[in-house]
Write an enzyme that holds these catalytic residues in place. Structure first.
Site, short mmCIF file in Angstrom:
data_model
loop_
_atom_site.label_atom_id
_atom_site.label_comp_id
_atom_site.label_asym_id
_atom_site.label_seq_id
_atom_site.Cartn_x
_atom_site.Cartn_y
_atom_site.Cartn_z
N SER A 189 10.70 -16.72 -19.50
CA SER A 189 10.35 -16.37 -18.12
C SER A 189 10.91 -17.39 -17.14
O SER A 189 10.70 -17.30 -15.94
CB SER A 189 8.82 -16.30 -17.97
OG SER A 189 8.23 -17.49 -18.45
N ASN B 291 -2.21 -21.26 -21.04
CA ASN B 291 -2.95 -20.12 -20.48
C ASN B 291 -3.67 -20.49 -19.18
O ASN B 291 -3.63 -19.74 -18.21
CB ASN B 291 -3.94 -19.57 -21.51
CG ASN B 291 -3.22 -18.99 -22.71
OD1 ASN B 291 -2.00 -18.85 -22.69
ND2 ASN B 291 -3.96 -18.66 -23.75
N THR C 93 -0.41 14.08 18.40
CA THR C 93 -1.00 14.47 17.12
C THR C 93 -0.04 15.51 16.57
O THR C 93 0.58 16.26 17.34
CB THR C 93 -2.41 15.07 17.28
OG1 THR C 93 -2.31 16.24 18.10
CG2 THR C 93 -3.40 14.11 17.89
N HIS C 94 0.10 15.56 15.27
CA HIS C 94 1.07 16.47 14.63
C HIS C 94 2.48 16.26 15.19
O HIS C 94 3.29 17.18 15.20
CB HIS C 94 0.68 17.95 14.82
CG HIS C 94 -0.76 18.23 14.53
ND1 HIS C 94 -1.22 18.53 13.27
CD2 HIS C 94 -1.85 18.21 15.34
CE1 HIS C 94 -2.54 18.71 13.32
NE2 HIS C 94 -2.95 18.52 14.57
N SER D 3 27.96 1.62 14.13
CA SER D 3 28.52 2.43 13.05
C SER D 3 30.00 2.11 12.93
O SER D 3 30.67 1.87 13.94
CB SER D 3 28.33 3.92 13.37
OG SER D 3 29.31 4.69 12.71
N LYS E 106 27.32 4.80 18.46
CA LYS E 106 26.02 4.65 17.79
C LYS E 106 25.47 3.24 17.77
O LYS E 106 26.20 2.26 17.70
CB LYS E 106 26.13 5.16 16.35
CG LYS E 106 26.23 6.67 16.31
CD LYS E 106 25.96 7.21 14.94
CE LYS E 106 24.50 7.14 14.61
NZ LYS E 106 24.26 7.66 13.27
N ASN F 234 22.38 1.72 15.56
CA ASN F 234 21.42 2.15 14.53
C ASN F 234 20.26 1.17 14.37
O ASN F 234 20.47 -0.04 14.40
CB ASN F 234 22.14 2.31 13.19
CG ASN F 234 23.18 3.40 13.24
OD1 ASN F 234 23.01 4.40 13.93
ND2 ASN F 234 24.26 3.21 12.51
N GLU G 236 14.60 0.65 9.83
CA GLU G 236 14.74 1.50 8.64
C GLU G 236 14.49 0.70 7.37
O GLU G 236 13.89 1.19 6.41
CB GLU G 236 16.14 2.13 8.61
CG GLU G 236 16.31 3.20 9.68
CD GLU G 236 17.74 3.70 9.76
OE1 GLU G 236 17.93 4.91 9.74
OE2 GLU G 236 18.67 2.88 9.85
N TYR H 227 -5.99 -13.68 -22.77
CA TYR H 227 -4.58 -13.68 -22.40
C TYR H 227 -3.75 -12.84 -23.35
O TYR H 227 -3.97 -12.82 -24.56
CB TYR H 227 -4.06 -15.13 -22.40
CG TYR H 227 -2.58 -15.24 -22.05
CD1 TYR H 227 -2.16 -15.28 -20.73
CD2 TYR H 227 -1.60 -15.25 -23.06
CE1 TYR H 227 -0.81 -15.35 -20.41
CE2 TYR H 227 -0.25 -15.31 -22.75
CZ TYR H 227 0.13 -15.36 -21.42
OH TYR H 227 1.47 -15.41 -21.11
N GLN I 140 2.67 -12.19 -18.45
CA GLN I 140 3.86 -12.87 -17.92
C GLN I 140 4.58 -11.96 -16.91
O GLN I 140 5.35 -12.44 -16.09
CB GLN I 140 4.78 -13.24 -19.08
CG GLN I 140 6.03 -13.97 -18.68
CD GLN I 140 6.69 -14.65 -19.86
OE1 GLN I 140 6.20 -15.68 -20.34
NE2 GLN I 140 7.76 -14.06 -20.36
N LYS J 8 4.50 -12.07 -12.50
CA LYS J 8 5.12 -12.95 -11.49
C LYS J 8 6.18 -12.30 -10.63
O LYS J 8 6.19 -12.46 -9.41
CB LYS J 8 5.70 -14.19 -12.17
CG LYS J 8 4.62 -15.07 -12.73
CD LYS J 8 5.17 -16.12 -13.64
CE LYS J 8 4.10 -16.59 -14.58
NZ LYS J 8 3.60 -15.52 -15.49
N1 ARG Z 1 5.09 -18.05 -19.49
C1 ARG Z 1 3.77 -17.69 -19.82
C2 ARG Z 1 3.22 -16.70 -18.76
O1 ARG Z 1 3.78 -16.63 -17.76
C3 ARG Z 1 2.90 -18.88 -19.86
C4 ARG Z 1 1.68 -18.73 -20.71
C5 ARG Z 1 2.04 -18.67 -22.14
N2 ARG Z 1 0.88 -18.67 -22.98
C6 ARG Z 1 0.97 -18.29 -24.24
N3 ARG Z 1 -0.15 -18.31 -24.91
N4 ARG Z 1 2.07 -17.88 -24.80
O2 ARG Z 1 2.26 -16.00 -18.99
#
Ligand code: ARG
Length: 466
Positions: free
Chosen positions: A29, A116, A161-162, A283, A289, A291, A296, A323, A328, A331
């Site tokens: 990760s 964890n 409205t609408h 454009s 134009k 834009n 958007e 956990y 993971q 994130k």
């Molecule tokens: N990279 C892991 C996560 O984002 C960290 C925690 C890992 N814990 C484990 N028991 N493998 O969740």
């Protein structure tokens, strides 16, 4: 397919060979959780200080650890730190480097801690910081809207409205509707901060620890109100991230509505506003134009933010305690939603501040489409004592007559109106003008400029204190 590499430094003790390349790719990760480096180091320093103060490690080791961690912080910020995929994540990257820098003392840092609770505290710190950023950005947007509302408290425009012109309102009143929405978003951010203000650090892997740690101390040191009360919950829930994504999705949805209106208002057909050159593009083929790309993109990016909410809800759904590596996956959605929302808020604030309002076009549109028909009906009820349903019917006939004569309702002659109901007097014209219609809506929260100005004053005071 398994490639024989050296086993992992951290947990490779029981493995004869290194992980297969695919395992490494799915497991790592570091490509995204490196974003948590500052929080990770902060958390580790607080943890080491607590370990020293409770006598679990020596003060000398703690000093080495803190010094090493600060060196790593500088290396990462200078861009000289080498992140390694083999070391999986930010936690192990930092710890491995710490061992390079300070030797065996580095191995004491992870006492009474697990990745964890470490990752849970890192992400909480990050999301909490982001919430403060969003709160500031929202305040900026609210201030920009308040300024435009004040300028245009009496500028009439059609209310829809609408998507059909319904009754005249003021542009200031319309801006204030968004002030209300974004203020609720702001209060959602504050509520979320309040709930996530508890530290999971010290829950260790899941069950707590037999070391005499002081979780209150680390919670305080990291700026949390208190430690979380259940170690299983500490390492296994991500509702703080879900709350952030929910408030982000609601806020993005609000932004998308304003973006859509800006897009419509800036069409030549409406011509209510003109975006500044800074917030529009030309454009490459059609020279005439201009834009509204920024608007958007705000509208479009909402899909992305809302998608991240559904994404993480789906990851967390059905997760048994505590956990699991599934988590993971929390994130990237949080990081991308945050970056996207920050940009959306900044772009919207810029557009609102910089746009030119065409009051003449708004006024003209406000008067078209017999927009004061309700005012006529209300006058019949108020002055002649007609039941509203009958007044509605009489007004309908007046609208039909105006259409027949190809004029606006306010242009019908008194004789025309009296042919429909002989009780009508010239006083009726006082409510048929758009400006008078707007002025008369003095009910609490109504569009009368006097009411709108009251709300602007009240919000200016609130936002100054927020
Ligand atoms: N990279 C892991 C996560 O984002 C960290 C925690 C890992 N814990 C484990 N028991 N493998 O969740």
């Amino acid at each position: 397919m398994s490639d024989k590499k050296t086993s992992n430094q951290m947990w490779g003790g029981r493995f004869a060979s290194g992980p297969a390349a695919i395992m490494e790719a799915i497991n790592a990760s570091i490509s995204f959780d490196r974003k948590l480096y500052a929080q990770d180091i902060r958390g580790s320093i607080a943890h080491s200080e607590m370990l020293a103060q409770t006598g679990i490690i020596s003060a000398a080791d703690q000093e080495k650890i803190a010094h090493g961690l600060n060196t790593i912080l500088k290396e990462i910020e200078a861009g000289t730190f080498e992140f390694s995929t083999k070391l999986e994540d930010i936690h192990m990257n930092v710890e491995a480097r710490l061992a390079d820098l300070i030797g065996p003392a580095a191995g004491r840092l992870h006492t009474a801690r697990s990745r964890n609770d470490q990752v849970a505290v890192d992400l909480r710190l990050w999301v909490k910081d982001e919430c403060f950023r969003v709160a500031e950005a929202l305040k900026g947007l609210i201030r920009a809207l308040l300024d435009r509302a004040e300028e245009h408290a009496a500028t009439v425009m059609p209310g829809f409205t609408h998507m059909q012109a319904a009754q005249p309102v003021t542009f200031g009143h319309h801006c204030m509707a968004y002030v209300e929405m974004f203020s609720r978003d702001l209060s959602r951010v504050r509520d979320a901060i309040e709930r996530m203000d508890e530290s999971p650090l010290g829950a260790a892997a899941l069950a707590g620890t037999s070391f005499p740690i002081d979780r209150h101390q680390t919670a305080r040191a990291l700026g949390f109100r208190e430690p979380m009360r259940n170690s299983l919950d500490s390492v296994s829930d991500r509702d703080f991230a879900l709350e952030f994504l929910s408030l982000a999705a609601i806020c993005a949805t609000h932004l998308s509505r304003l973006a859509e209106e800006i897009i419509i208002w800036s069409t030549p057909q409406f011509g209510f506003i003109r975006l500044s050159d800074g917030f529009s593009t030309g454009s490459s083929i059609m020279p005439q134009k201009k834009n509204p790309d920024a608007a958007e993109l705000v509208r479009g990016k909402t899909g992305r933010v809302n998608g991240h909410l559904v994404g993480l809800l789906t990851v967390m759904k059905g997760m048994p305690l505590t956990y699991g590596k599934d988590m993971q996956e929390d994130k990237e959605s949080v990081f991308d939603a945050a970056e996207t929302l920050d940009l959306m808020l900044a772009a919207m604030t810029g557009m609102v501040s910089d746009m030119t309002v065409n009051t003449a076009a708004m006024k003209k549109a406000a008067g078209s489409g017999h927009a004061t028909a309700t005012d006529l009906a209300d006058w019949l009820v108020r002055t002649l004592g007609l039941p509203f349903r009958e007044a509605h019917h009489v007004t309908g006939r007046a609208v039909a007559l105006a259409e027949e004569n190809k004029v606006g309702l306010e242009r019908l002659s008194l004789e025309d109106l009296q042919s429909i109901n002989p009780g009508i007097t010239s006083d009726i014209f006082s409510v048929l003008a758009v400006q008078n219609s707007v002025k008369s809506r003095t009910s609490f929260g109504g569009t009368a400029p006097s009411e709108v100005r009251k709300q602007i004053r009240a919000w200016k005071r609130r936002i100054a204190k927020a």
